[in-house]
Design a protein around this motif. Structure first.
Motif, short mmCIF file in Angstrom:
data_model
loop_
_atom_site.label_atom_id
_atom_site.label_comp_id
_atom_site.label_asym_id
_atom_site.label_seq_id
_atom_site.Cartn_x
_atom_site.Cartn_y
_atom_site.Cartn_z
N LEU A 1 -59.20 1.49 -25.65
CA LEU A 1 -58.98 0.62 -26.95
C LEU A 1 -58.48 -0.60 -26.25
CD1 LEU A 1 -57.68 3.03 -29.67
CD2 LEU A 1 -59.98 1.88 -29.39
N GLN B 1 -53.43 -2.37 -39.84
CA GLN B 1 -54.18 -1.63 -38.80
C GLN B 1 -53.44 -0.95 -37.63
OE1 GLN B 1 -57.40 -4.35 -38.27
NE2 GLN B 1 -58.13 -4.55 -40.19
N THR B 2 -54.17 -0.99 -36.64
CA THR B 2 -53.52 -0.23 -35.39
C THR B 2 -52.20 -0.90 -35.00
OG1 THR B 2 -55.05 -1.85 -33.85
CG2 THR B 2 -55.97 0.32 -34.51
N VAL B 3 -51.80 -2.25 -35.19
CA VAL B 3 -50.47 -2.60 -34.89
C VAL B 3 -49.41 -2.71 -35.85
CG1 VAL B 3 -51.57 -3.91 -33.05
CG2 VAL B 3 -51.30 -4.78 -35.11
N ARG B 4 -49.76 -1.96 -36.76
CA ARG B 4 -48.34 -1.78 -38.05
C ARG B 4 -47.32 -1.34 -37.23
NH1 ARG B 4 -47.81 -0.53 -43.96
NH2 ARG B 4 -45.80 0.36 -44.05
N ILE C 1 -52.25 -3.30 -25.47
CA ILE C 1 -51.36 -3.60 -26.41
C ILE C 1 -50.12 -4.08 -25.62
CG2 ILE C 1 -51.97 -2.76 -28.64
CD1 ILE C 1 -49.31 -1.00 -28.25
N SER D 1 -55.70 -8.83 -23.85
CA SER D 1 -56.10 -7.34 -24.27
C SER D 1 -56.98 -6.61 -23.82
CB SER D 1 -56.33 -7.60 -25.95
OG SER D 1 -57.51 -8.13 -26.04
#
Length: 288
Positions: free
Chosen positions: A246, A147-150, A249, A240
């Motif tokens: 959002l 997802q968003t951290v790939r 990170i 976080s």
């Protein structure tokens, strides 16, 4: 400047480069070759030695030192000290009080800084030390994230590969786990997972499968992760919820950067030679 560089001149790198640029037209031919090489390769010169520069510039090694001394630098050691000073983050370059920020942004900045401090406070914890040990001692490391951290996981895999051998990004969807058809000897393989809310179901599944195959597991995740501690002790929870649109990170970045550094500085690792070898490979395809 750190004590290790106290005996070196504190000339600013940009001033030194400016002197080379201004003096280049008047240099003897051989020294001009060296000066031109410095100017064209400044971003990667920290990997070089006087000998390697001389070879690439087509001059005698003594010419490199002569050119540097002409512009007020005692030699390569002092030049690299200037590079380190120039590129190091310092309090003078980055004021930390946020005095010029609007109140809401100052509060946001403080929340982000607290997240980083929280990560640094974990360095001496059993979980962080277990993560260090797994990443240092495994013969191979797989890194994954969804997802968003790939993208972050792919970046970590590339940077970790500079710190140690046999590191691969694991894309379970793309390869359908063909990399894991042959389970390793116990303790020789490690899986590093980066996961944040909304948690990818694949992460927990991969972590449990890794353990079944005798692999160690390291998880870098946010403060709410509900599954990681059931699988491994090497879990680094990072803040976080700092108020951004959002989830932040920044804590994930800090934790992975610290783990990469710890891996690179493991006893017996010759990182300067590894970086030189990497640079030589990159030169073959004309990246630099």
């Amino acid at each position: 400047m750190s004590q290790g560089f106290a005996s070196y001149a504190e000339a600013r790198l940009d001033e030194f480069v400016g002197r080379i640029e201004a003096g280049l037209p008047r240099l003897p031919k051989q020294e001009a070759k060296v000066a031109q090489y410095f100017l064209l390769n400044l971003p990667s010169i920290s990997f070089e030695t006087g000998k390697s520069i001389a070879q690439k510039a087509g001059v005698a090694e003594i010419t490199v030192g002569r050119m540097l001394r002409r512009f007020g630098c005692a030699g390569m050691k002092e030049f690299k000290a200037m590079l380190l000073q120039h590129y190091s983050v310092s309090a003078e370059s980055f004021p930390d009080d946020g005095a010029d920020l609007p109140p809401d942004w100052q509060e946001q900045m403080n929340a982000e800084l607290r997240a980083v401090r929280t990560v640094y406070a974990k360095i001496n914890t059993p979980a962080f030390q277990a993560a260090e040990r797994h990443l240092r001692e495994a013969e191979e490391v797989y890194v994954t994230g969804f997802q968003t951290v790939r993208g972050l996981a792919e970046d970590v895999a590339r940077r970790l590969a500079l710190a140690r051998p046999r590191v691969r990004f694991l894309s379970g969807h793309d390869s359908m786990l063909s990399e894991w058809l042959d389970p390793p000897a116990p303790g020789t393989s490690c899986l590093l997972i980066i996961d944040v809310i909304p948690y990818a179901a694949e992460c927990e599944t991969l972590a449990r499968l890794a353990r079944e195959q005798g692999r160690s597991v390291v998880v870098v995740t946010d403060e709410y992760c509900h599954w990681a501690h059931d699988v491994t002790k090497a879990v680094i929870n990072t803040p976080s919820k700092t108020g951004l649109f959002l989830e932040s990170i920044l804590g994930l970045n800090a934790a992975t950067s610290l783990l990469i550094h710890a891996t690179a500085t493991a006893p017996g690792r010759d990182i300067p030679q590894r970086l030189r070898d990497w640079k030589r490979l990159a030169h073959r395809i004309n990246i630099f």
